[in-house]
Design a protein around this motif. Structure first.
Motif, PDB file in Angstrom:
ATOM      1  N   ARG A 138      23.673 -30.769 -14.752  1.00 48.59           N
ATOM      2  CA  ARG A 138      22.933 -32.490 -14.681  1.00 48.59           C
ATOM      3  C   ARG A 138      21.776 -32.482 -13.612  1.00 48.59           C
ATOM      4  N   ILE A 139      20.837 -33.275 -13.898  1.00 46.66           N
ATOM      5  CA  ILE A 139      19.829 -33.502 -13.050  1.00 46.66           C
ATOM      6  C   ILE A 139      19.903 -35.182 -12.930  1.00 46.66           C
ATOM      7  N   GLN A 140      19.812 -35.673 -11.786  1.00 52.78           N
ATOM      8  CA  GLN A 140      19.366 -36.934 -11.352  1.00 52.78           C
ATOM      9  C   GLN A 140      18.065 -37.193 -10.949  1.00 52.78           C
TER      10      GLN A 140
ATOM     11  N   ASN B 240      15.366 -44.704 -12.978  1.00 54.84           N
ATOM     12  CA  ASN B 240      16.557 -43.636 -12.494  1.00 54.84           C
ATOM     13  C   ASN B 240      17.070 -42.962 -13.641  1.00 54.84           C
ATOM     14  N   ILE B 241      16.664 -41.768 -13.927  1.00 52.80           N
ATOM     15  CA  ILE B 241      17.465 -40.972 -15.070  1.00 52.80           C
ATOM     16  C   ILE B 241      18.476 -39.891 -14.722  1.00 52.80           C
ATOM     17  N   ASP B 242      19.509 -39.929 -15.505  1.00 51.95           N
ATOM     18  CA  ASP B 242      20.441 -38.774 -15.550  1.00 51.95           C
ATOM     19  C   ASP B 242      20.328 -38.156 -16.719  1.00 51.95           C
ATOM     20  N   LEU B 243      20.251 -36.751 -16.517  1.00 54.67           N
ATOM     21  CA  LEU B 243      19.746 -35.710 -17.426  1.00 54.67           C
ATOM     22  C   LEU B 243      21.337 -35.028 -17.494  1.00 54.67           C
ATOM     23  N   ARG B 244      21.614 -34.723 -18.683  1.00 54.66           N
ATOM     24  CA  ARG B 244      23.028 -33.798 -18.909  1.00 54.66           C
ATOM     25  C   ARG B 244      22.458 -32.621 -19.760  1.00 54.66           C
TER      26      ARG B 244
ATOM     27  N   ASP C 286      17.053 -37.472 -26.540  1.00 58.05           N
ATOM     28  CA  ASP C 286      17.524 -36.159 -26.324  1.00 58.05           C
ATOM     29  C   ASP C 286      16.297 -35.300 -26.103  1.00 58.05           C
ATOM     30  N   ILE C 287      16.265 -34.237 -25.581  1.00 58.83           N
ATOM     31  CA  ILE C 287      15.174 -33.286 -25.620  1.00 58.83           C
ATOM     32  C   ILE C 287      15.825 -32.029 -26.140  1.00 58.83           C
ATOM     33  N   HIS C 288      15.200 -31.386 -27.018  1.00 58.44           N
ATOM     34  CA  HIS C 288      15.705 -29.914 -27.609  1.00 58.44           C
ATOM     35  C   HIS C 288      14.578 -29.026 -27.338  1.00 58.44           C
TER      36      HIS C 288
ATOM     37  N   MET D  50      18.939 -31.760 -23.650  1.00 58.51           N
ATOM     38  CA  MET D  50      18.943 -32.396 -22.500  1.00 58.51           C
ATOM     39  C   MET D  50      19.097 -33.772 -23.037  1.00 58.51           C
ATOM     40  N   ARG D  51      20.450 -33.969 -22.651  1.00 60.94           N
ATOM     41  CA  ARG D  51      20.715 -35.715 -22.976  1.00 60.94           C
ATOM     42  C   ARG D  51      20.084 -36.773 -21.837  1.00 60.94           C
ATOM     43  N   ILE D  52      19.040 -37.661 -22.342  1.00 62.05           N
ATOM     44  CA  ILE D  52      18.629 -38.646 -21.196  1.00 62.05           C
ATOM     45  C   ILE D  52      19.367 -39.879 -21.294  1.00 62.05           C
TER      46      ILE D  52
END
Length: 552
Positions: A244-246, A253-257, A188-190, A271-273
């Motif tokens: 969301r970012i893909q 390949n990263i999916d960011l929520r 996670d990114i805060h 941001m959940r990685i």
């Protein structure tokens, strides 16, 4: 002098021959180190050279890919000096300045560092390309901030000038934050706004640490950039938003929520990685004991029934589900999953992504899946009564159903289903087993130290019928970023639903009665599973007690 010393070390370690050394010295180019010449001539690899230096000089190697450099130390040594000598400062301990270099015997650089900084330089060895990557990564943040005109001396009252020229540096800054997080294996990114600055925090191995501090001046532009990337409304700052970012970062390949939350100081972003290219764990690799593994295999080998994995958010439930699916994935089996999100793409498995915006919910997808002739169905999470009822119906009609549910322990999973108004006899007849779990940090294998167990530790272990004389404790070294821990492992509570348990569930027994029966049948609690990991030297008692309570 330093060059001949390296040559002598490599000769003594029999990495190179005398003829190779002579040839390398004759072909050494201007400003080229002997190690680089030997690598260029393919007389020795860089890792062979570093290993020989470590063995002969005691200079430790450091894995920079797992290392978080102390931001404060970067101001002590300028980027130009680091690039010229291919070094990077790591951290300060007392009066020692720890730094990484590909040539720990370059005494001129060591002396220069001592004069420049006033600290005692302590070298660690690392490959040249790793050092260059870290210089680019860490000093790159400073250059980006300078391009934004955002230095720490800028006051909060100064307004950020939003023009097109600033767009490129901000894009670069956000990309650097994301790349750095993936590089450090953050989950996670805060992004937290304070009165005078913005904190960037990464959660690594379950622990949240501050890794960057930026002036508050750039906060609004940073949040706007993230909103644009994730498809949010950049004009709305008063209500929470999700996006969301893909993307691909470091060939992954990263999916960011993305989630925003308005606070009194501005919008907070988390941001959940999710690493979509993540490797698949096997059941043998998630931390189960031999007995627990046997029980889990018995559950998933059945042709029908429900197997539930319980625990709080971030306890590794999905990893356990994927490990089970990996074991069950055979050409003769039709496996269909419904997930939110699909975290790892599995060959041979039909995976369905939930899309609430078009009313493709867990329940609706599950109904359709049952018309697809599945043998095994995996539901990412049982969130509501409708999904639970369909999952139970599927298990009673000959399907094996795997899913997760949010409860604190295995027995409380039964009461959670009862709270959903599911009939007790349906739960009793459909439930095959429950796996409750938590994650604990693993001790670093390079630096953990074994010590005599304290009296309180001895008493704790004796309470659960275990004897212990010595336990391992965290110390900290370059390999684990001086945290003493590296990676995480699961501790488990595995509850198979036996005939006696079915009888109690059907009779609507309370938690105390169910817990007593589970203990009588030999169920090991999460705490006991954790104590075994402590006894094996995998983790510490403190880590276990953070996630498992002494409830007896």
């Amino acid at each position: 002098m330093a060059l001949r010393r390296i040559g002598d070390v490599l000769l003594q370690a029999r990495v190179i021959t005398a003829d190779q050394l002579k040839d390398a010295l004759s072909k050494q180019e201007k400003n080229e180190r002997l190690g680089e010449t030997l690598s260029r001539l393919e007389y020795a690899t860089e890792m062979q050279i570093l290993k020989a230096l470590e063995d002969s000089t005691g200079v430790q190697r450091v894995s920079l890919s797992n290392f978080t450099i102390d931001e404060n130390v970067l101001a002590i040594v300028d980027e130009e000096f680091c690039r010229r000598h291919v070094i990077i400062p790591l951290r300060i301990e007392g009066k020692n300045l720890m730094f990484a270099t590909s040539d720990p015997l370059d005494f001129a650089v060591i002396e220069d560092l001592r004069v420049r900084t006033g600290y005692r330089p302590k070298p660690f060895s690392a490959p040249k390309n790793e050092i260059i990557t870290q210089i680019e990564k860490y000093y790159g943040f400073t250059r980006t901030l300078e391009a934004l005109g955002a230095k720490q001396s800028i006051s909060k009252e100064e307004e950020f000038q939003d023009d097109e020229e600033d767009d490129t540096p901000m894009v670069k800054l956000v990309n650097q934050i994301l790349t750095s997080a993936v590089f450090q294996r953050a989950s996670d990114i805060h992004i937290d706004p304070l009165d005078d600055k913005v904190l960037i925090r990464y959660r690594v191995d379950g622990v949240l640490d501050v890794v960057k501090e930026f002036p508050i001046k750039i906060h609004n532009q940073m949040i706007s950039r993230i909103k644009v990337m994730s498809g949010m409304d950049i004009t709305e700052t008063r209500v929470p938003q999700d996006g969301r970012i893909q993307t691909a970062i470091q060939q992954k390949n990263i999916d960011l929520r993305i989630s925003t939350l308005p606070t009194v100081r501005g919008e907070k972003v988390v941001m959940r990685i999710l690493d979509l290219s993540g490797s698949m764990n096997k059941i043998t690799a998630i931390g189960l004991s031999a007995k627990e593994e046997r029980l889990v295999r018995d559950m998933i080998d059945r042709p029908n029934g429900i197997v539930l994995v319980s625990g709080p958010t971030g306890s590794g439930k999905t990893t356990t589900l994927y490990a089970c699916l990996n074991e069950l994935n055979q050409p003769g089996v039709n496996i269909v999953t419904v997930e939110d999100p699909v975290e790892i793409k599995m060959t041979g498995v039909n995976q369905v992504q939930v899309h609430p915006e078009v009313e493709l919910t867990f329940a609706k997808a599950l109904r359709s899946i049952l018309r697809q002739d599945p043998n095994i169905v995996m539901v990412g999470e049982i969130r509501d009564v409708e999904t639970a009822e369909i999952a139970i119906r599927a298990s009673l009609t000959g399907h094996l159903v795997l899913s997760t549910i949010h409860t604190n322990d295995a027995v409380k999973t039964v009461t959670r289903l009862l709270d959903m108004d599911i009939e007790p006899f349906l739960i009793a007849s459909s439930l095959s087993g429950i796996i409750s779990q938590r994650l604990v940090r693993c001790l670093c294998t390079e630096c953990s130290v074994e010590e005599e167990a304290s009296p309180s530790e001895v008493v704790m272990f004796k309470k659960y019928g275990m004897n212990i004389d010595k336990v391992k404790h965290a110390r900290g070294c370059p390999s684990c970023n001086f945290k003493g821990f590296a990676g995480r492992i699961g501790i488990f509570e595995v509850l198979p639903i036996t005939r006696n348990m079915q009888k109690l569930i059907a009779e609507n027994a309370n938690v105390i009665e169910l817990s007593k029966q589970a203990r009588n049948e030999g169920m090991m609690t999460i705490l006991e599973s954790g104590l075994l990991k402590v006894k094996q030297g995998i983790t510490t008692l403190e880590e276990v007690l953070k996630v498992a309570s002494d409830w007896e």
